[in-house]
Scaffold this motif. Structure first.
Motif, PDB file in Angstrom:
ATOM      1  N   GLU A  29       0.733 -11.539   7.759  1.00  0.00           N
ATOM      2  CA  GLU A  29      -0.282 -12.450   7.221  1.00  0.00           C
ATOM      3  C   GLU A  29      -0.566 -12.153   5.749  1.00  0.00           C
ATOM      4  O   GLU A  29      -0.612 -13.066   4.920  1.00  0.00           O
ATOM      5  CB  GLU A  29      -1.569 -12.335   8.030  1.00  0.00           C
ATOM      6  CG  GLU A  29      -2.669 -13.234   7.523  1.00  0.00           C
ATOM      7  CD  GLU A  29      -3.958 -13.099   8.301  1.00  0.00           C
ATOM      8  OE1 GLU A  29      -4.891 -13.853   7.988  1.00  0.00           O
ATOM      9  OE2 GLU A  29      -4.050 -12.235   9.197  1.00  0.00           O
ATOM     10  N   MET A  32       2.246 -13.245   3.475  1.00  0.00           N
ATOM     11  CA  MET A  32       2.412 -14.695   3.334  1.00  0.00           C
ATOM     12  C   MET A  32       1.223 -15.404   2.692  1.00  0.00           C
ATOM     13  O   MET A  32       1.403 -16.470   2.108  1.00  0.00           O
ATOM     14  CB  MET A  32       2.709 -15.312   4.692  1.00  0.00           C
ATOM     15  CG  MET A  32       4.075 -14.907   5.208  1.00  0.00           C
ATOM     16  SD  MET A  32       4.559 -15.758   6.712  1.00  0.00           S
ATOM     17  CE  MET A  32       3.588 -14.878   7.923  1.00  0.00           C
ATOM     18  N   THR A  33       0.030 -14.818   2.789  1.00  0.00           N
ATOM     19  CA  THR A  33      -1.141 -15.582   2.334  1.00  0.00           C
ATOM     20  C   THR A  33      -1.941 -14.957   1.201  1.00  0.00           C
ATOM     21  O   THR A  33      -2.630 -15.681   0.488  1.00  0.00           O
ATOM     22  CB  THR A  33      -2.118 -15.826   3.504  1.00  0.00           C
ATOM     23  OG1 THR A  33      -2.607 -14.570   3.969  1.00  0.00           O
ATOM     24  CG2 THR A  33      -1.445 -16.584   4.631  1.00  0.00           C
ATOM     25  N   ASN A  34      -1.889 -13.646   1.050  1.00  0.00           N
ATOM     26  CA  ASN A  34      -2.779 -13.009   0.076  1.00  0.00           C
ATOM     27  C   ASN A  34      -2.043 -11.975  -0.768  1.00  0.00           C
ATOM     28  O   ASN A  34      -2.620 -10.962  -1.141  1.00  0.00           O
ATOM     29  CB  ASN A  34      -3.966 -12.353   0.821  1.00  0.00           C
ATOM     30  CG  ASN A  34      -5.096 -12.002  -0.114  1.00  0.00           C
ATOM     31  OD1 ASN A  34      -5.271 -12.615  -1.162  1.00  0.00           O
ATOM     32  ND2 ASN A  34      -5.865 -10.991   0.250  1.00  0.00           N
TER      33      ASN A  34
END
Length: 82
Positions: A29, A32-34
């Motif tokens: 996560e 991919m996002t932060n």
């Protein structure tokens, strides 16, 4: 540890905000996002995403995912003191 968990890797996720990542789901996560924008799409970042997702699908080990995540975090400059 169970199959998707590993020894925590501590990273900076914001100014003064440190987070321990200890499983392939949270590592994936974050990747991919932060992830820091200037460190996305580097070979280490891509490898870490690939290995973490493979580990999530039980096609790779959690320790392999940890090693790849650690390398990508070090390259991105977000790894806290080891």
């Amino acid at each position: 540890m169970t199959k998707n968990y590993f020894e925590p890797v501590f990273v900076w996720v914001g100014p003064g905000t440190r987070q321990g990542i200890s499983d392939v789901a949270r590592a994936s996560e974050l990747l991919m996002t932060n992830w820091p924008k200037d460190s996305m799409a580097t070979p280490a970042h891509i490898a870490a995403k690939t290995i973490c997702l493979a580990s999530w699908e039980e096609q790779s080990s959690a320790e392999g995912a940890r090693a790849a995540f650690l390398q990508a975090a070090r390259e991105a400059g977000i790894l806290t003191d080891e």
